[in-house]
Design a protein around this motif. Structure first.
Motif, PDB file in Angstrom:
ATOM      1  N   PRO A   1      52.033  36.838  34.312  1.00  0.00           N
ATOM      2  CA  PRO A   1      50.883  36.415  35.058  1.00  0.00           C
ATOM      3  C   PRO A   1      50.410  37.417  36.301  1.00  0.00           C
ATOM      4  O   PRO A   1      49.178  37.494  36.679  1.00  0.00           O
ATOM      5  CB  PRO A   1      51.404  35.287  35.784  1.00  0.00           C
ATOM      6  CG  PRO A   1      52.390  34.663  34.805  1.00  0.00           C
ATOM      7  CD  PRO A   1      52.979  36.173  34.242  1.00  0.00           C
TER       8      PRO A   1
ATOM      9  N   ASP B   1      48.306  40.297  34.511  1.00  0.00           N
ATOM     10  CA  ASP B   1      47.000  39.630  34.369  1.00  0.00           C
ATOM     11  C   ASP B   1      46.180  39.884  35.470  1.00  0.00           C
ATOM     12  O   ASP B   1      44.919  40.123  35.436  1.00  0.00           O
ATOM     13  CB  ASP B   1      46.988  38.274  33.581  1.00  0.00           C
ATOM     14  CG  ASP B   1      47.872  38.257  32.399  1.00  0.00           C
ATOM     15  OD1 ASP B   1      47.797  39.111  31.246  1.00  0.00           O
ATOM     16  OD2 ASP B   1      48.146  37.118  31.980  1.00  0.00           O
ATOM     17  N   ALA B   2      46.575  39.298  36.711  1.00  0.00           N
ATOM     18  CA  ALA B   2      45.874  39.237  37.764  1.00  0.00           C
ATOM     19  C   ALA B   2      45.593  40.797  38.362  1.00  0.00           C
ATOM     20  O   ALA B   2      44.473  41.185  38.652  1.00  0.00           O
ATOM     21  CB  ALA B   2      46.837  38.587  39.024  1.00  0.00           C
TER      22      ALA B   2
ATOM     23  N   SER C   1      54.396  32.146  46.391  1.00  0.00           N
ATOM     24  CA  SER C   1      53.622  31.232  45.403  1.00  0.00           C
ATOM     25  C   SER C   1      54.312  29.777  45.468  1.00  0.00           C
ATOM     26  O   SER C   1      53.667  28.836  44.779  1.00  0.00           O
ATOM     27  CB  SER C   1      54.140  31.899  43.867  1.00  0.00           C
ATOM     28  OG  SER C   1      55.408  31.937  44.001  1.00  0.00           O
TER      29      SER C   1
ATOM     30  N   PRO D   1      49.323  31.670  39.978  1.00  0.00           N
ATOM     31  CA  PRO D   1      48.170  32.401  39.704  1.00  0.00           C
ATOM     32  C   PRO D   1      47.350  32.937  41.090  1.00  0.00           C
ATOM     33  O   PRO D   1      46.713  34.087  40.960  1.00  0.00           O
ATOM     34  CB  PRO D   1      47.420  31.459  38.973  1.00  0.00           C
ATOM     35  CG  PRO D   1      48.145  30.616  38.254  1.00  0.00           C
ATOM     36  CD  PRO D   1      49.341  30.463  39.144  1.00  0.00           C
TER      37      PRO D   1
ATOM     38  N   SER E   1      46.926  36.763  42.382  1.00  0.00           N
ATOM     39  CA  SER E   1      45.623  37.139  42.486  1.00  0.00           C
ATOM     40  C   SER E   1      45.478  38.099  44.084  1.00  0.00           C
ATOM     41  O   SER E   1      45.064  39.141  44.107  1.00  0.00           O
ATOM     42  CB  SER E   1      44.486  36.132  42.419  1.00  0.00           C
ATOM     43  OG  SER E   1      43.236  36.956  42.717  1.00  0.00           O
TER      44      SER E   1
END
Length: 281
Positions: A13, A16-17, A238, A255, A259
């Motif tokens: 994750p 991906d960010a 988080s 997420p 980000s």
């Protein structure tokens, strides 16, 4: 040839960010190098040469990937980034923390009853003072741990990130109550423990005054320092590490934290490039 800036994150994750920012540009001729099951991606961010790797969860993975990067490539230093648990009530989920130092709260000097903590240990827990209900001596003795400092001049560079705009909403129906912020110069802690327990969270905060908990940062800092390289850590908060009601919120706000921290990393790389340019004039 200019050295590379290393970027190390932990799991998919976060990766991906990072790639979703669009800032990382692969080297068209030599886009990656595979080493011991890890893919070290070669590229650039706004003209700065970088090598990125996802190390995997935990202290062993983090130390191994860091040492590989420093051994194989010509590096200027390393930025470790990812998500972390929040143990500071003045911080909020979605905030980005850039700590000045880390404690390894799974690595202790555990001494005999009534023995003296080693002088190079800078934090101590005396178990006798935790006796319930009255407090007093017990044969568990006490434990001490060390602080590992991030690079001071990079920390000063990162201070310019305070005030940058961060995302507040996961989607149109799930938003944080306050706008997230970047905070520089607090303390962090690392251990091979995913903390989802309010009592242990409170213990770590009151004993070591740490604001974030993760499973990699301290060993990345220690590995860089022992090899003579600069290092900084950027983490997005988080979850509340057990202080929340019900289930841990990492799946909801992970997420968003990933980000926000990815955006902060990209901004730091840009700012660091400007800093080195000014130093070379």
């Amino acid at each position: 040839m200019r050295p590379y800036l290393g970027l190390i994150t932990v799991y998919s994750p976060e990766e991906d960010a990072f790639f979703a920012t669009g800032a990382f540009k692969h080297n068209p001729k030599h886009p990656f190098v595979n080493l011991s099951g890890r893919r070290f991606r070669v590229g650039s961010i706004e003209g700065s040469k970088v090598i990125y790797v996802r190390c995997g969860v935990g202290m062993v993975n983090a130390a191994a990937a860091t040492q590989q990067m420093l051994d194989v490539f010509r590096m200027i230093g390393i930025v470790n980034f990812g998500i972390a648990g929040n143990v500071n009530c003045s911080m909020s989920m979605g905030d980005v923390i850039i700590p000045k130092q880390f404690a390894q709260t799974g690595l202790w000097d555990w001494v005999k009853f009534k023995a003296t903590i080693p002088t190079n240990d800078v934090a101590e827990l005396d178990f006798g003072s935790c006796d319930v209900p009255n407090g007093g001596d017990n044969e568990l003795g006490s434990i001490g741990t060390l602080w590992f400092q991030t690079s001071q001049n990079w920390l000063e560079v990162s201070s310019s990130l305070e005030g940058m705009a961060l995302e507040q909403c996961v989607n149109s129906s799930l938003c944080l109550p306050e706008k997230p912020k970047v905070v520089v110069g607090l303390n962090g802690a690392t251990a091979n423990i995913f903390v989802d327990n309010a009592a242990y969270r409170e213990f770590l905060y009151t004993t070591f005054h740490v604001s974030s908990l993760d499973m990699e940062s301290a060993v990345i800092v220690m590995t860089c320092l022992s090899n003579g390289f600069k290092v900084i850590v950027i983490r997005g908060l988080s979850d509340l590490a057990g202080a929340q009601d019900g289930d841990n919120t990492i799946r909801l706000f992970g997420p968003l934290a990933a980000s926000n921290v990815a955006k902060a990393v990209v901004q730091f790389v840009k700012t660091l490039r400007g800093f080195h340019f000014q130093q070379s004039i």
